[in-house]
Design an enzyme around this catalytic site. Structure first.
Site, short mmCIF file in Angstrom:
data_model
loop_
_atom_site.label_atom_id
_atom_site.label_comp_id
_atom_site.label_asym_id
_atom_site.label_seq_id
_atom_site.Cartn_x
_atom_site.Cartn_y
_atom_site.Cartn_z
N LYS A 9 1.73 -15.52 10.44
CA LYS A 9 0.99 -15.09 9.25
C LYS A 9 0.49 -16.32 8.53
CE LYS A 9 0.28 -11.04 7.12
NZ LYS A 9 0.29 -9.69 7.71
P1 NAD Z 1 -6.63 -4.75 0.28
O1 NAD Z 1 -6.88 -6.03 -0.41
O2 NAD Z 1 -7.74 -4.08 1.02
O3 NAD Z 1 -6.05 -3.68 -0.78
C1 NAD Z 1 -4.97 -3.93 -1.63
C2 NAD Z 1 -5.00 -2.86 -2.72
O4 NAD Z 1 -3.81 -2.96 -3.51
C3 NAD Z 1 -6.18 -2.98 -3.68
O5 NAD Z 1 -6.67 -1.68 -3.98
C4 NAD Z 1 -5.53 -3.59 -4.93
O6 NAD Z 1 -6.23 -3.27 -6.13
C5 NAD Z 1 -4.18 -2.92 -4.88
N1 NAD Z 1 -3.16 -3.59 -5.69
C6 NAD Z 1 -2.91 -4.91 -5.79
N2 NAD Z 1 -1.91 -5.11 -6.68
C7 NAD Z 1 -1.54 -3.88 -7.11
C8 NAD Z 1 -0.57 -3.40 -8.05
N3 NAD Z 1 0.22 -4.26 -8.71
N4 NAD Z 1 -0.45 -2.07 -8.21
C9 NAD Z 1 -1.26 -1.21 -7.56
N5 NAD Z 1 -2.19 -1.59 -6.70
C10 NAD Z 1 -2.33 -2.91 -6.47
O7 NAD Z 1 -5.38 -5.00 1.25
P2 NAD Z 1 -4.90 -4.15 2.50
O8 NAD Z 1 -5.43 -4.80 3.71
O9 NAD Z 1 -5.15 -2.70 2.23
O10 NAD Z 1 -3.34 -4.46 2.46
C11 NAD Z 1 -2.44 -3.70 1.64
C12 NAD Z 1 -1.05 -3.83 2.22
O11 NAD Z 1 -1.07 -3.36 3.56
C13 NAD Z 1 -0.51 -5.27 2.29
O12 NAD Z 1 0.89 -5.25 2.11
C14 NAD Z 1 -0.83 -5.68 3.70
O13 NAD Z 1 0.01 -6.72 4.17
C15 NAD Z 1 -0.57 -4.37 4.41
N6 NAD Z 1 -1.19 -4.29 5.75
C16 NAD Z 1 -2.53 -4.34 5.89
C17 NAD Z 1 -3.06 -4.26 7.19
C18 NAD Z 1 -4.54 -4.25 7.43
O14 NAD Z 1 -4.92 -4.12 8.61
N7 NAD Z 1 -5.38 -4.37 6.44
C19 NAD Z 1 -2.21 -4.13 8.28
C20 NAD Z 1 -0.84 -4.06 8.08
C21 NAD Z 1 -0.35 -4.13 6.79
#
Ligand code: NAD
Length: 417
Positions: free
Chosen positions: A106
């Site tokens: 990561k």
């Molecule tokens: P992203 O940036 O697209 O979305 C994150 C969202 O969380 C946004 O809507 C943001 O406003 C919101 N957010 C941030 N802080 C917040 C808070 N305090 N309260 C409520 N909402 C809040 O990111 P993503 O890619 O959707 O990732 C989200 C999670 O999923 C992370 O933990 C990431 O590691 C995990 N993840 C993502 C992927 C992927 O393929 N994108 C894969 C596995 C895991």
């Protein structure tokens, strides 16, 4: 957000919780709690006004016993060395639980990307790619998107790497745009596995997902896709949120219209006639299914005592602190762990890499079909392990399945003097 549990300490605790059910050497378990190496570097890039700025960046290669290091790159002010170490460790166990031939890695840059122009972000990303160049490679370490990064950043990293190496190597990174060697279905993959995890869990519990009420915290890539696909199952998504707060409609939200609204205005707040709620109110709503899809530590032990949901499916990485996990296990809340539920992202990244290596493009139907096979198969294994070994919860079961695979791969490699 809840307490600031150090995510790396959480990871080590999760491994210890599962290790007691394994017949593995203590020294091997210790090895599997520590990253093999962490790059920590300072990136200096030019702002549009000609001034220079320096920011901190990391890449952790946690474990490569089962294959090349694999894992995303995050742009967020909260990125720290320990956060990156934890996220890279979770990737090891995620790849192992769905049995794809990767280790875990990561990376991240401690920046708030909203404060920079596109040109500045491109210079910063190319600077990071240049630092990463000796470490990454199609058979070495394969980054992908994470919070605040997406196809655009992946395409820049691929272009930088290929230019410097004077080659074509689309498999050096995944999550690319389709015309740059991306896969069909990659953008939706994390949300899709979250939906499949919810569907399989409700089915296993003999409950109708069509009758479920659902709250989703975080409305980015993972959260908004999960919400739409769970909505498609017939469930009613009554609340969603982002960092600006949440919205609630007991009659159910139009998940895709909320996404359009967020793209237009930058937030979910203010959508239609929905009532405004705080993130804490969303997390403690009396719903059947809660999907935390924002960041780590969203629910700590205190907040967990107020959780009303029967099932929690973790789309985010590490949204529950270990303390919250203990409370929910005690209360009989079903927690479907991140290392399984959000593994769709890395699984379709793997499909993307396979397609890149074969120079062959799969249809979206094939991608989704293969993903469903991997996720439902992994769920069966987790549940079988949970039931037959009488484990305390599904997270421990997932770690037992994953740790066994990593320990076996390490031991089969033997010792190098
Ligand atoms: P992203 O940036 O697209 O979305 C994150 C969202 O969380 C946004 O809507 C943001 O406003 C919101 N957010 C941030 N802080 C917040 C808070 N305090 N309260 C409520 N909402 C809040 O990111 P993503 O890619 O959707 O990732 C989200 C999670 O999923 C992370 O933990 C990431 O590691 C995990 N993840 C993502 C992927 C992927 O393929 N994108 C894969 C596995 C895991």
């Amino acid at each position: 957000m809840g307490d600031e549990a150090n995510p790396y300490e959480s990871l080590k605790e999760q491994i210890d919780d599962a290790a007691v059910y394994l017949d593995a050497d203590e020294g091997v378990i210790e090895r599997l709690k520590n990253p093999e190496r962490v790059l920590e570097t300072n990136l200096t890039f030019e702002r549009d006004d000609g001034s220079l700025e320096t920011v901190r960046a990391y890449r952790s290669q946690f474990n490569g016993d089962r294959g090349p290091y694999k894992g995303g790159i995050r742009y967020h002010p909260g990125v720290t060395r320990d956060e990156v170490k934890a996220l890279s460790g979770w990737m090891v166990y995620k790849c192992a639980v769905v049995d794809i031939p990767y280790g875990g890695g990561k990376g991240g840059i401690a920046v708030e990307p909203a404060e920079y122009s596109t040109d500045e972000l491109e210079r910063l990303t190319r600077g990071f790619a240049t630092e990463l160049r000796p470490l990454i490679g199609e058979d070495r370490d394969i980054p992908a998107p994470d919070v605040n990064t997406g196809q655009r950043e992946m395409n820049w990293i691929k272009d930088t790497y290929e230019t410097l190496e004077n080659t074509t190597a689309p498999g050096v990174i995944t999550g690319k745009a389709l015309d740059s060697g991306g896969s069909e279905g990659r953008v939706e993959a994390t949300g899709r596995s979250t939906m499949l995890a919810a569907r399989e869990t409700f089915d296993w519990l003999d409950r109708d997902v069509e009758d479920a009420t659902v709250a989703v915290q975080g409305y980015g890539n993972a959260g908004s896709v999960a919400a739409a696909l769970i909505d498609d199952l017939g469930a009613s998504v009554v609340a969603v949120s982002d960092s600006g707060g949440g919205i609630y409609d007991p009659d159910g939200l139009d998940t895709r219209a909320v996404k359009d609204y967020k793209i237009e205005t930058g937030a979910v707040s203010g959508y239609g006639d929905a009532e405004s709620i705080t993130n804490e109110e969303l997390l403690t709503l009396d719903v059947d299914l809660l999907v935390p899809a924002a960041l780590e530590n969203a629910v700590d032990a205190d907040l967990a005592t107020d959780l009303e949901a029967d099932v929690v499916v973790e789309a985010a990485n590490g949204p529950l602190t270990p303390g919250a996990d203990d409370v929910l296990t005690e209360r009989g809340t079903w927690v479907v762990p991140d290392v399984f539920a959000n593994a769709g992202g890395v699984t379709v990244s793997y499909f993307e890499w396979v397609q890149n290596r074969q120079r062959f493009h799969w249809t979206e139907a094939r991608v989704n079909e293969e993903l469903e096979r991997v996720i439902t198969g992994a769920f069966e294994e987790i549940v079988e392990t949970y039931e037959s070994e009488n484990l305390p919860n599904l997270r421990t079961a997932a770690y037992v399945v994953a740790l066994r695979r990593v320990v076996d791969a390490y031991e089969q490699g033997g010792n190098w003097p």
